[in-house]
Write an enzyme that holds these catalytic residues in place. Structure first.
Site, PDB file in Angstrom:
ATOM      1  N   HIS A   1      -9.641   1.403   4.839  1.00 10.16           N
ATOM      2  CA  HIS A   1      -8.363   1.536   5.550  1.00 10.16           C
ATOM      3  C   HIS A   1      -8.568   2.479   6.735  1.00 10.16           C
ATOM      4  O   HIS A   1      -9.355   3.430   6.645  1.00 10.16           O
ATOM      5  CB  HIS A   1      -7.296   2.088   4.598  1.00 10.16           C
ATOM      6  CG  HIS A   1      -5.932   2.037   5.185  1.00 10.16           C
ATOM      7  ND1 HIS A   1      -5.485   2.984   6.080  1.00 10.16           N
ATOM      8  CD2 HIS A   1      -4.933   1.141   5.049  1.00 10.16           C
ATOM      9  CE1 HIS A   1      -4.257   2.669   6.455  1.00 10.16           C
ATOM     10  NE2 HIS A   1      -3.898   1.555   5.853  1.00 10.16           N
TER      11      HIS A   1
ATOM     12  N   SER B   1       3.148  -2.078  10.397  1.00 14.93           N
ATOM     13  CA  SER B   1       4.599  -2.152  10.603  1.00 14.93           C
ATOM     14  C   SER B   1       5.183  -3.535  10.337  1.00 14.93           C
ATOM     15  O   SER B   1       6.123  -3.959  11.015  1.00 14.93           O
ATOM     16  CB  SER B   1       4.974  -1.668  12.010  1.00 14.93           C
ATOM     17  OG  SER B   1       4.585  -0.310  12.178  1.00 14.93           O
TER      18      SER B   1
ATOM     19  N   GLU C   1      -6.935   4.851   7.797  1.00 14.54           N
ATOM     20  CA  GLU C   1      -6.711   6.277   7.485  1.00 14.54           C
ATOM     21  C   GLU C   1      -7.943   6.876   6.812  1.00 14.54           C
ATOM     22  O   GLU C   1      -8.252   8.053   7.004  1.00 14.54           O
ATOM     23  CB  GLU C   1      -5.448   6.424   6.617  1.00 14.54           C
ATOM     24  CG  GLU C   1      -4.192   6.195   7.456  1.00 14.54           C
ATOM     25  CD  GLU C   1      -3.019   5.584   6.708  1.00 14.54           C
ATOM     26  OE1 GLU C   1      -3.019   5.599   5.467  1.00 14.54           O
ATOM     27  OE2 GLU C   1      -2.109   5.068   7.385  1.00 14.54           O
TER      28      GLU C   1
ATOM     29  N   GLY D   1       2.279   2.382  10.772  1.00 10.89           N
ATOM     30  CA  GLY D   1       3.237   3.456  10.589  1.00 10.89           C
ATOM     31  C   GLY D   1       3.925   3.885  11.873  1.00 10.89           C
ATOM     32  O   GLY D   1       4.593   4.918  11.909  1.00 10.89           O
TER      33      GLY D   1
ATOM     34  N   ASN E   1       0.876  -1.179   0.000  1.00 13.76           N
ATOM     35  CA  ASN E   1       0.000   0.000   0.000  1.00 13.76           C
ATOM     36  C   ASN E   1       0.907   1.222   0.000  1.00 13.76           C
ATOM     37  O   ASN E   1       1.492   1.570   1.026  1.00 13.76           O
ATOM     38  CB  ASN E   1      -0.887  -0.039   1.260  1.00 13.76           C
ATOM     39  CG  ASN E   1      -1.725   1.214   1.406  1.00 13.76           C
ATOM     40  OD1 ASN E   1      -1.798   2.041   0.506  1.00 13.76           O
ATOM     41  ND2 ASN E   1      -2.370   1.350   2.577  1.00 13.76           N
ATOM     42  N   TRP E   2       1.012   1.844  -1.163  1.00 14.94           N
ATOM     43  CA  TRP E   2       1.976   2.947  -1.300  1.00 14.94           C
ATOM     44  C   TRP E   2       1.422   4.264  -0.765  1.00 14.94           C
ATOM     45  O   TRP E   2       2.131   5.277  -0.749  1.00 14.94           O
ATOM     46  CB  TRP E   2       2.406   3.085  -2.762  1.00 14.94           C
ATOM     47  CG  TRP E   2       3.161   1.878  -3.270  1.00 14.94           C
ATOM     48  CD1 TRP E   2       3.583   0.816  -2.509  1.00 14.94           C
ATOM     49  CD2 TRP E   2       3.578   1.595  -4.612  1.00 14.94           C
ATOM     50  NE1 TRP E   2       4.232  -0.103  -3.312  1.00 14.94           N
ATOM     51  CE2 TRP E   2       4.247   0.354  -4.599  1.00 14.94           C
ATOM     52  CE3 TRP E   2       3.442   2.281  -5.818  1.00 14.94           C
ATOM     53  CZ2 TRP E   2       4.784  -0.226  -5.744  1.00 14.94           C
ATOM     54  CZ3 TRP E   2       3.981   1.715  -6.977  1.00 14.94           C
ATOM     55  CH2 TRP E   2       4.649   0.474  -6.939  1.00 14.94           C
ATOM     56  N   LYS E   3       0.164   4.257  -0.401  1.00 13.18           N
ATOM     57  CA  LYS E   3      -0.480   5.454   0.180  1.00 13.18           C
ATOM     58  C   LYS E   3      -0.228   6.678  -0.706  1.00 13.18           C
ATOM     59  O   LYS E   3      -0.172   6.549  -1.924  1.00 13.18           O
ATOM     60  CB  LYS E   3      -0.004   5.661   1.623  1.00 13.18           C
ATOM     61  CG  LYS E   3      -0.226   4.391   2.473  1.00 13.18           C
ATOM     62  CD  LYS E   3      -0.064   4.603   3.938  1.00 13.18           C
ATOM     63  CE  LYS E   3      -0.273   3.280   4.675  1.00 13.18           C
ATOM     64  NZ  LYS E   3      -0.195   3.400   6.115  1.00 13.18           N
TER      65      LYS E   3
ATOM     66  N   GLY F   1       2.722  -1.065   4.311  1.00 11.15           N
ATOM     67  CA  GLY F   1       2.817   0.343   3.955  1.00 11.15           C
ATOM     68  C   GLY F   1       4.278   0.747   3.795  1.00 11.15           C
ATOM     69  O   GLY F   1       4.892   0.575   2.740  1.00 11.15           O
ATOM     70  N   GLY F   2       4.855   1.273   4.870  1.00  7.98           N
ATOM     71  CA  GLY F   2       6.210   1.822   4.837  1.00  7.98           C
ATOM     72  C   GLY F   2       7.232   0.902   4.178  1.00  7.98           C
ATOM     73  O   GLY F   2       8.022   1.343   3.327  1.00  7.98           O
TER      74      GLY F   2
ATOM     75  N   GLU G   1      -5.609  -4.739  10.661  1.00  5.68           N
ATOM     76  CA  GLU G   1      -4.574  -3.727  10.844  1.00  5.68           C
ATOM     77  C   GLU G   1      -4.845  -2.952  12.126  1.00  5.68           C
ATOM     78  O   GLU G   1      -5.620  -1.989  12.120  1.00  5.68           O
ATOM     79  CB  GLU G   1      -4.585  -2.751   9.663  1.00  5.68           C
ATOM     80  CG  GLU G   1      -4.339  -3.413   8.326  1.00  5.68           C
ATOM     81  CD  GLU G   1      -3.747  -2.432   7.324  1.00  5.68           C
ATOM     82  OE1 GLU G   1      -2.619  -2.665   6.901  1.00  5.68           O
ATOM     83  OE2 GLU G   1      -4.391  -1.422   7.012  1.00  5.68           O
TER      84      GLU G   1
HETATM   85  P1  PGA Z   1       2.622   0.294   7.693  1.00 12.83           P
HETATM   86  O1  PGA Z   1       1.190   0.512   7.008  1.00 12.83           O
HETATM   87  O2  PGA Z   1       3.169  -0.990   7.149  1.00 12.83           O
HETATM   88  O3  PGA Z   1       3.427   1.492   7.286  1.00 12.83           O
HETATM   89  O4  PGA Z   1       2.391   0.223   9.160  1.00 12.83           O
HETATM   90  C1  PGA Z   1       0.321  -0.564   6.814  1.00 12.83           C
HETATM   91  C2  PGA Z   1      -0.966  -0.076   6.223  1.00 12.83           C
HETATM   92  O5  PGA Z   1      -1.412   1.026   6.593  1.00 12.83           O
HETATM   93  O6  PGA Z   1      -1.582  -0.749   5.372  1.00 12.83           O
END
Ligand code: PGA
Length: 260
Positions: free
Chosen positions: A92, A210, A94, A170, A6-8, A231-232, A164
């Site tokens: 998600h 994470s 967010e 993050g 997930n490149w956000k 994500g990251g 999640e």
């Molecule tokens: P993260 O994000 O790996 O940076 O914690 C995961 C996500 O939000 O899907």
């Protein structure tokens, strides 16, 4: 196993293409592990062109529940389909937190995605206060129930759920493998109750929050963890590649154990 990036709201048009090329390279030795990447919408076309004919599939990070109309700034599932998307992340944390998405809305989007043949990756997870209050199972059960309400699910491949925990996204903090397994088992039970044991047993439940090379193997080794939403650590192809390799080793271990 499925490893999804997930490149956000990261990358630009050239770094996005470069990253996609890197993921294609890293996925050459993925074995049975399926790999998908979810770039920002504006780069779906460019990334799609890089992924064309490779084993990496294309996903989006969100969509509107309706097909078309006067919804400035929104993107429909039909549009995503026309760009070759296979997956779409829905709900998600967010989106829930910053854009006030509700379970009812996520449910509408999930129904629409299924109708279009897009595989929704429905995200659920408790925040820190809810976990501290011991309410994590209640919260996640509620999210699963309402996000999946009245879904016409004919096959376990048509839907993916991602657990999640919001406090792990993050933050560098990760759920322990035991915490992840506990929640994944609950989610699987709920899916079995709603859709029957065949779909419940086979449905992919991803862990996100994470996940990185240092913890991927332990998390992915848990019985009900079928992959990761990353994500990251998906923003550097070599780091993402290490997670794909961890998934491959776990998957091969499972298959070997199953063949004994
Ligand atoms: P993260 O994000 O790996 O940076 O914690 C995961 C996500 O939000 O899907």
């Amino acid at each position: 196993m499925l490893i999804a990036g997930n490149w956000k709201m990261n990358t630009d048009v050239s770094s996005c293409v470069e990253l996609a090329r890197g993921v294609v390279r890293e996925s050459k030795n993925a074995g049975m592990v399926r790999v998908t990447v979810c770039p920002p919408n504006v780069f779906l076309s460019s990334v799609g062109a890089v992924l064309d004919g490779t084993r990496v599939s294309l996903g989006a990070q969100n969509m509107h529940a309706l097909g078309r109309g006067a919804y400035t700034g929104e993107v429909s599932g039909e549009m995503l389909r026309s760009l070759g998307c296979h997956h779409v992340i829905l709900g998600h944390s967010e989106r829930r937190q910053y854009f006030r998405e509700t379970d009812a809305e996520i449910n509408r989007k999930a129904k629409k995605a299924l109708k279009l043949g897009l595989v929704p990756i429905v995200c659920v997870g408790e925040n820190l206060d809810q976990r501290r209050a011991g309410k994590e199972f209640e919260v996640v059960a509620f999210q699963v129930k309402y996000a999946l309400e009245d879904l016409a699910l004919l096959s376990s491949n048509a839907l993916i759920i991602a657990y999640e925990p919001v406090w792990a996204i993050g933050t560098g903090e990760t759920a322990t493998p035991a915490q992840a397994q506990h929640m994944h088992a609950l989610i699987r039970t709920l899916v079995r109750q709603q859709f029957g044991s065949k779909i419940g047993n086979d449905l992919h439940i991803l862990y996100g929050g994470s996940m990185k090379p240092a913890n991927a193997r332990d998390l992915l080794s848990e019985r009900d963890v079928d992959g990761g939403l990353i994500g990251g650590a998906s923003l550097q192809s070599d780091v993402f590649g290490q997670i794909i390799q961890a998934a491959r080793e776990v998957e091969e271990g499972r298959r070997a154990a199953g063949a004994d």
